[in-house]
Design an enzyme around this catalytic site. Structure first.
Site, PDB file in Angstrom:
ATOM      1  N   ASP A 116     -26.558  26.959   2.496  1.00 37.15           N
ATOM      2  CA  ASP A 116     -27.904  26.903   3.033  1.00 37.15           C
ATOM      3  C   ASP A 116     -27.865  27.445   4.478  1.00 37.15           C
ATOM      4  OD1 ASP A 116     -30.483  26.336   3.418  1.00 37.15           O
ATOM      5  OD2 ASP A 116     -30.079  24.342   4.130  1.00 37.15           O
ATOM      6  N   GLU A 153     -24.782  25.885   5.966  1.00 32.64           N
ATOM      7  CA  GLU A 153     -24.617  24.257   5.359  1.00 32.64           C
ATOM      8  C   GLU A 153     -23.954  24.461   4.264  1.00 32.64           C
ATOM      9  OE1 GLU A 153     -28.502  22.560   5.667  1.00 32.64           O
ATOM     10  OE2 GLU A 153     -28.239  22.185   7.862  1.00 32.64           O
ATOM     11  N   LYS A 192     -34.430  28.667   7.537  1.00 29.96           N
ATOM     12  CA  LYS A 192     -34.079  28.121   6.011  1.00 29.96           C
ATOM     13  C   LYS A 192     -34.175  29.488   5.186  1.00 29.96           C
ATOM     14  CE  LYS A 192     -32.111  23.965   6.850  1.00 29.96           C
ATOM     15  NZ  LYS A 192     -30.952  23.442   6.964  1.00 29.96           N
ATOM     16  N   ARG A 231     -30.721  27.795  13.714  1.00 26.19           N
ATOM     17  CA  ARG A 231     -30.936  26.548  14.222  1.00 26.19           C
ATOM     18  C   ARG A 231     -31.967  26.689  15.501  1.00 26.19           C
ATOM     19  NH1 ARG A 231     -28.822  23.201  10.559  1.00 26.19           N
ATOM     20  NH2 ARG A 231     -26.812  23.704  10.099  1.00 26.19           N
ATOM     21  N   GLU A 250     -22.230  20.781  13.840  1.00 24.23           N
ATOM     22  CA  GLU A 250     -21.533  19.458  13.988  1.00 24.23           C
ATOM     23  C   GLU A 250     -20.132  19.880  14.328  1.00 24.23           C
ATOM     24  OE1 GLU A 250     -22.518  16.679  10.602  1.00 24.23           O
ATOM     25  OE2 GLU A 250     -23.179  18.747   9.884  1.00 24.23           O
ATOM     26  N   TYR A 274     -30.683  15.834   1.817  1.00 24.04           N
ATOM     27  CA  TYR A 274     -30.113  15.476   3.155  1.00 24.04           C
ATOM     28  C   TYR A 274     -29.170  14.227   3.155  1.00 24.04           C
ATOM     29  CZ  TYR A 274     -31.299  15.409   8.247  1.00 24.04           C
ATOM     30  OH  TYR A 274     -31.323  15.261   9.758  1.00 24.04           O
ATOM     31  N   TYR A 293     -40.005  23.062  13.192  1.00 28.24           N
ATOM     32  CA  TYR A 293     -39.746  21.905  11.896  1.00 28.24           C
ATOM     33  C   TYR A 293     -40.753  20.866  12.137  1.00 28.24           C
ATOM     34  CZ  TYR A 293     -37.139  18.307  14.307  1.00 28.24           C
ATOM     35  OH  TYR A 293     -36.736  17.096  15.147  1.00 28.24           O
TER      36      TYR A 293
END
Lengths: 404, 404
Positions: free
Chosen positions: A232, A200, A252, A236, A355, A133, A243
C-alpha cells in the site's frame, strides 16, 4: 509433503501444498488462469476442460464458492502428484505405462509453461478494496509520529478493527512502475512531488463468495478464497495534510500493488494460529470461532537489501474479525472484494519506512553507501513472505519512477 | 425550448432539453438502456440500431466518450422533436405525410414505454465511489456538532476538496429498501441498531471517459458524462465512534442510493454558474477554467413533507475542482466512477437531519403530530432537484426497514 513430478517443484516454495492461482499470458495470447508449480505455470483451461479458467481474471472461478475451490485443488493435486512415489510407498510394483499418474503427466505436461515465458497480470478484478489497520505496533507507532501530543491509540482501536475504503481502480499487479505522486504536501501546504514516499507491507484477502445486501457474512473460509501480498504505497506528506477528518485519500490512491499469486486458504492450513490475545474481549460479533491468525514471515527488500522481516503472527486483529466487522452493518460482499491487513509491523520489525526510520530521523544505511529516509526515484521495493512448511506467497515488487 | 411530439413531455420536467439516461426492464425482459421523455422511457437499442444500448448498464455507452454522447443526444432530439411546430415557425406549408419528423414519429413511437410499465435499475456499474465534503455550511455545522471544542473547519478544508472513498458495491438504485444498520455505536460503545440514522442529500457525478494510471484528468466535460441525485445514508452513532483516524466506514457503507436517471452535462448548460468565491485562492491545479457551479435546488421530503430545500448553487468546491483533485496524484479514472458532492447544505437549508435538528436537539414536527430527530423504521425519504428551464433530475427515494 506430497511429491510432484514437476521438475523443481518439491524443492521450491511452490510445491503441491501451495498451488497459488494467477492470471498469465503468452505473447500474442489473451490472459487466462493458471496455477503455479515450482517455476512453471499450469494452463488450467485445457487441463481441466473448463472455460471458467479461460477468463482474464479469477473472478468467475471465485464466484463458484468453496466446494468448487476444494474440488479443483484436489483434482490439481492428483494430476500433479508423483504417482511412482505413492506406488512404491504402497509396496506394490510400479507400471508407468498403464498407471493413472503417468497418464496424468502425459496429458498435463504440455500445458506447463516456464514462468519466464509468460507475463503475469492482475489476478482479480477488484470490486471494493478495504484497508485495515490491524497491527498494534504499527497503529501505536503511527500515532506517536502523527500525533505526538496524544495517546498513540485512539479510543476505538481496541474495540474494532479500524479500516477504510481505498481506490480499487488503482490496484496494480506486481512489477507495475510506481510513479511518484504530486499533491498538496506538508509542510506548507505546498504543491509538488511527494518527498516522503513510503511502503506498507500487508497481506490482502480475496473474497470469492458474495453476500446479499443486508446480510452478514458467514464463516470466513466460506467467503474468503485466499491471500496475496500487498504494498500500500503511501505518500506521507500528502497523507498528513489531507487525512482529517475523512481519512487517507490521495496519499494512498495513486497505486496499491499486489502479488500476481493468490494462495488459497487451504494451502495455509499449517500456518494457522490462534491470534493475539485481545483486551478488552471483543464484542460477540467479533469473537473468534476458529484460529485465523497466520504464522507468516515477511521480508522487505529495498534495492535487493533486506531492511525488515516483520511477522504477521501477532497481529492484533485477525482477518476473520475484519470480515465480520466489514459486514456487520449489512454491507454486501462481491466476488473480487479485496481487504488488507494494514501495515504488518511486529516487535522491532516494521512494515513501513516511516517506522523503520522513525519519520526519517534515523535513515537506513544501504550497502552502496547511500542512506534512505523515504524512497528515491529508481528505488525498487520487493516484499515476499513464507509460511511454515515451505509455502511461499511469491512477491510484490515495484520501482519508483519520477514525478511528471 | 424545442417542443416534442411525445404527449406530456413539454409540460414535464423531462422535455427535450433534459433527456436523462437510465436502465429499465419490462417484465420478463433483460434490463437495457433508455432515455426518459415525459412519463415515458424510450427504448434506445431498437430506435438507434445500436447494441451498446442493449447492455444492462450505461457503462459501454459512457466509455465511448464525449463526441459519441453529443451525437446520440443530437440524434434523439431530432427524432423526438415536433417537426410541425418547426415547419410552422419556418412559415412554410406542413406536409405530415412526407416530412422527416412524421416518419421519425412513426418509427420511434412504438418504442416509447410508459414509466409505470417498467422497472428501473442501477444505471451505472459503479467502479470507484468517492464522496467529497464540498459545502462550507455542512462542513462547518458537522465540525461544530462532532468537535464542539475545536475550530469547526480543519486547516486543510479551504485548501483542497476533502474527500474519501466509499463502498461502490452498496450503491443501490432509488426505491431499494434501506435496512437499519447494526454496529458499534456511541455512546458506549454499545452494539445494536443505529439510533441516529440520517440522510445526506447530494449530487453524484458519473465518469464516462477514463484516464491512464499516472495521468491527470483533462477538461471536466471530456470525462464526466452527467449528474444524478444521491442519498448517502449515514448512521451517525456508528460514524462518530469509528471515524478516527481513517474516516467514515460502516456508518456509511451499508447503502448509498442514487436516482435511476443520469442527466447529461449538456442538459445542464443553463444551470451553470461561476461557483462560490474562494479564499484563499486555490492552487493552480484547482483553478476553475470554466463555470461548473450548478444552480440546482433540491427538495428533501420525509414521508411526503418537505423538510428542506437546499441549493447547490453556492457550494464551496465545484465538481471540476473535485475531478482535478482526485486525479492530481496520477490516480486513474474508470468508466463508471462516481463521485459525489457531499451533503448539500446552504444558508439556512440543510441536506442532513443532523443539521436540520441540530444533532437531535431540535426535532422536526411532522403533520401527523409526531416528531423526528433521526429516521424511524418505516420512514421514507425522497430527494428531488430542479434546474432552471424546467430540467428535473428525477428523485432518489428509500424507505427504512427494521434492523435484523
Amino acid at each position: 509433503m506430497t511429491r510432484s513430478w514437476v521438475p523443481g517443484a518439491d524443492e521450491s516454495l511452490f510445491g503441491l501444498d501451495n498451488l497459488p492461482y494467477g492470471v498469465f499470458s503468452r505473447p500474442g495470447e489473451p490472459p487466462r488462469v493458471g496455477v503455479r508449480v515450482g517455476d512453471h505455470v499450469l494452463d488450467l483451461a485445457p487441463v481441466l476442460h473448463d472455460e471458467v479458467f479461460a477468463a482474464p481474471s479469477l473472478n468467475p472461478f471465485l464466484a463458484r464458492g468453496r466446494t468448487a475451490w476444494q474440488g479443483t485443488r484436489a483434482r490439481l493435486r492428483t494430476l500433479l502428484a508423483d504417482g511412482r512415489v505413492r506406488d512404491r510407498a504402497a509396496d506394490g510394483p510400479t507400471d508407468e505405462g498403464s498407471s493413472g499418474s503417468a497418464g496424468n503427466r502425459a496429458a498435463v505436461e504440455p500445458h506447463l509453461i516456464p514462468l519466464d515465458q509468460v507475463t503475469m497480470h492482475l489476478p482479480v478484478e477488484v470490486a471494493d478494496y478495504v484497508d485495515f489497520y490491524a497491527s498494534l505496533e504499527h497503529a501505536s507507532n503511527l500515532g506517536r509520529i502523527f500525533r505526538p501530543d496524544e495517546e498513540p491509540l485512539k479510543p476505538n482501536w481496541r474495540h474494532l478493527p479500524v479500516g477504510y475504503h481505498g481506490r480499487a481502480g488503482t490496484v496494480v499487479v506486481s512489477g507495475t512502475p510506481i510513479r511518484r505522486p504530486c499533491g498538496q504536501r506538508m509542510p506548507g501546504p505546498s504543491f509538488g512531488p511527494s518527498a516522503r514516499l513510503d511502503i506498507e507491507a500487508e497481506l490482502g484477502f480475496v473474497v470469492g463468495a458474495p453476500t446479499r445486501l443486508g446480510d452478514r457474512a458467514g464463516a470466513f473460509e466460506d467467503h474468503v478464497f485466499g491471500v496475496t501480498l500487498l504494498n500500500d504505497w503511501s505518500a506521507r506528506d500528502i497523507q498528513a495534510w489531507e487525512y482529517v477528518p475523512l481519512g487517507p485519500f490521495l496519499g494512498k490512491s495513486f497505486a496499491t500493488s499486489v502479488s500476481p499469486w493468490i494462495t488459497p486458504l487451504e494451502a495455509l492450513h499449517g500456518a494457522r494460529v490462534a491470534g493475539r490475545e485481545q483486551d478488552p474481549a471483543p464484542m460477540d460479533y467479533l469473537r473468534r470461532d476458529a484460529p485465523w491468525g497466520l504464522d507468516l514471515t515477511l521480508r522487505v527488500e529495498l534495492n535487493g537489501e533486506t531492511i525488515s522481516t516483520p511477522s504477521y503472527r501477532d497481529m492484533y486483529w485477525t482477518p476473520d474479525q475484519m470480515l465480520a466487522h466489514m459486514t456487520v452493518n449489512g454491507a454486501s460482499l462481491r466476488t473480487g472484494d479485496l481487504f488488507a491487513s494494514g501495515t504488518i509491523s511486529s516487535e522491532g520489525a516494521f512494515g513501513s519506512l516511516i517506522e523503520v526510520t522513525w519519520n526519517g530521523a534515523e535513515p537506513i544505511k544501504l550497502a552502496d553507501g547511500t542512506t534512505r529516509a523515504f524512497l528515491e526515484d529508481g528505488d525498487t521495493v520487493t516484499i515476499s513472505a513464507v509460511a511454515p512448511g515451505g509455502i511461499g506467497l511469491g512477491e510484490v515488487t515495484g520501482r519508483i519512477t519520477p514525478a511528471t
